[in-house]
Scaffold this motif. Structure first.
Motif, mmCIF file in Angstrom:
data_model
loop_
_atom_site.group_PDB
_atom_site.id
_atom_site.type_symbol
_atom_site.label_atom_id
_atom_site.label_comp_id
_atom_site.label_asym_id
_atom_site.label_seq_id
_atom_site.Cartn_x
_atom_site.Cartn_y
_atom_site.Cartn_z
ATOM 1 N N GLY A 62 -41.110 -11.219 -19.961
ATOM 2 C CA GLY A 62 -42.210 -10.272 -19.796
ATOM 3 C C GLY A 62 -43.165 -10.658 -18.646
ATOM 4 O O GLY A 62 -43.301 -11.740 -18.389
ATOM 5 N N ALA A 182 -40.984 -0.593 -24.901
ATOM 6 C CA ALA A 182 -39.955 -1.627 -24.887
ATOM 7 C C ALA A 182 -40.060 -2.381 -26.206
ATOM 8 O O ALA A 182 -41.018 -2.200 -26.975
ATOM 9 C CB ALA A 182 -40.138 -2.571 -23.707
ATOM 10 N N ARG A 183 -39.069 -3.235 -26.473
ATOM 11 C CA ARG A 183 -39.084 -4.027 -27.705
ATOM 12 C C ARG A 183 -39.336 -5.479 -27.348
ATOM 13 O O ARG A 183 -38.690 -6.047 -26.457
ATOM 14 C CB ARG A 183 -37.762 -3.901 -28.461
ATOM 15 C CG ARG A 183 -37.754 -4.595 -29.819
ATOM 16 C CD ARG A 183 -36.429 -4.371 -30.538
ATOM 17 N NE ARG A 183 -35.352 -5.088 -29.882
ATOM 18 C CZ ARG A 183 -35.022 -6.361 -30.140
ATOM 19 N NH1 ARG A 183 -35.711 -7.057 -31.045
ATOM 20 N NH2 ARG A 183 -34.028 -6.936 -29.521
ATOM 21 N N ASP A 184 -40.301 -6.084 -28.036
ATOM 22 C CA ASP A 184 -40.568 -7.506 -27.871
ATOM 23 C C ASP A 184 -39.476 -8.267 -28.621
ATOM 24 O O ASP A 184 -39.374 -8.194 -29.848
ATOM 25 C CB ASP A 184 -41.953 -7.846 -28.443
ATOM 26 C CG ASP A 184 -42.375 -9.283 -28.165
ATOM 27 O OD1 ASP A 184 -41.522 -10.174 -28.278
ATOM 28 O OD2 ASP A 184 -43.561 -9.512 -27.864
ATOM 29 N N LEU A 223 -38.843 -8.709 -23.058
ATOM 30 C CA LEU A 223 -38.787 -7.299 -23.422
ATOM 31 C C LEU A 223 -37.386 -6.739 -23.207
ATOM 32 O O LEU A 223 -36.701 -7.096 -22.247
ATOM 33 C CB LEU A 223 -39.789 -6.496 -22.588
ATOM 34 C CG LEU A 223 -41.260 -6.921 -22.699
ATOM 35 C CD1 LEU A 223 -42.126 -6.057 -21.796
ATOM 36 C CD2 LEU A 223 -41.744 -6.841 -24.145
#
Length: 240
Positions: A62, A182-184, A223
Motif C-alpha cells: 500500500g 480495494a481489499r486490505d 491492497l
C-alpha cells in the motif's frame, strides 16, 4: 471588465484613446490562469504490471498528518507562469498528507497535450509552496504505448516506503466511477479510495485520480482486488 480585457480593448482602440493605468502583476496573473494547463516537468515510467496484480487480487504493497482538504475535487494549486512548453495539465490534487514539511500531491504530466492517449503520465510528488518550480516528483507512473485514456484503471502504483517516506497506492480511472475500493490483505477489510476529478483539453479527456489513505512513517498496506462501481453499485470495467 478585467485589466487584462482593458489591455486587449486598448490594443484595438483609436490612436487618441487613453487607457487607464495598468497593474502589470494583475495582468500576468490573469494570463497565467489562462495558460496554467501547459507546464513542463519530467517524463514517466510504466505501471501496467502493478495494475494487473492489484486488479487481479495478487499482493501489492500500500505519510505526519496534514489538514484534510475540503470535500470534493481539489482545485489547481498556484503555479509559475510558463507557457513555453507543454507539461503539467489539469488540477493538482492534494492528498491531505505531508512528509518532512512538504505536502504529497498528485498531478498529470504530458509531453504532448494533443496526444494524451500515448503521453499521459501520473506523478506523485511533494511541494512546500504549491508553485510548480517547487514540485518534487517522487514516483512517475503510466501505461506503455497508447490506450492511456481507454476506460478502466491506469498507472496504478502500490504504496511503499520510499527513502524512509510512506507513499500511497494511487492511479487514475477513466469512466464514471462513483466509488473505488480495494481489499486490505492483512485485515480482510474493504477500503475506499479518495477521488478527485481530472480533465484535459477535450470533453472526452476525463478521468478520476484516486489514492488510498496512508500514515506517514508506517509500513504501507497490502491492497488487492481493486474495483470501481457506478452510481447503482454495479462493478465497472477494470482493464485499462
Amino acid at each position: 471588465m478585467t485589466q487584462l480585457e482593458e489591455l486587449k480593448d486598448a490594443m484595438h482602440s483609436p490612436p487618441d484613446f487613453r487607457p487607464a493605468p495598468m497593474d502589470l502583476q494583475q495582468v500576468m496573473a490573469s494570463g497565467g490562469r489562462m495558460r496554467r494547463r501547459r507546464r513542463l516537468l519530467v517524463g514517466g515510467a510504466s505501471a501496467l504490471t502493478v495494475a494487473a496484480l492489484l486488479i487481479g487480487g495478487n499482493q501489492l504493497a500500500g505519510g505526519s498528518t496534514f489538514p484534510t482538504p475540503a470535500a470534493g475535487p481539489s482545485a489547481p494549486l498556484p503555479s509559475a507562469v510558463n507557457s513555453s512548453a507543454p507539461g503539467v495539465l489539469g488540477a493538482v490534487i492534494e492528498t491531505g498528507r505531508q512528509a518532512e514539511g512538504r505536502r504529497w500531491i498528485l498531478y498529470v504530466e504530458t509531453v504532448d497535450p494533443d496526444n494524451l492517449d500515448e503521453t499521459l503520465t501520473l506523478i506523485l510528488g511533494r511541494t512546500k509552496t504549491g508553485t510548480i518550480d517547487d514540485f518534487r516528483p517522487e514516483i512517475e507512473s503510466n501505461d506503455p504505448g497508447a490506450g492511456r485514456m481507454a476506460p478502466g484503471f491506469h498507472a496504478v502504483k502500490a504504496g511503499r516506503l520510499l527513502n524512509g517516506r510512506t507513499t500511497p497506492t494511487f492511479g487514475y480511472y477513466v469512466g464514471d466511477a462513483t466509488r473505488i475500493t480495494a481489499r486490505d490483505a492483512t485485515t480482510g477489510k474493504t477500503v475506499e479510495a479518495k477521488r478527485a476529478a481530472w480533465s484535459g483539453f477535450a470533453p472526452t479527456e476525463k478521468a478520476q485520480i484516486f489514492w488510498f489513505d496512508f500514515t506517514e512513517g508506517r509500513p504501507p498496506a497490502t491492497l488487492t482486488d481493486l474495483t470501481a462501481y457506478d452510481a447503482n453499485g454495479s462493478e465497472l470495467h477494470v482493464a485499462g
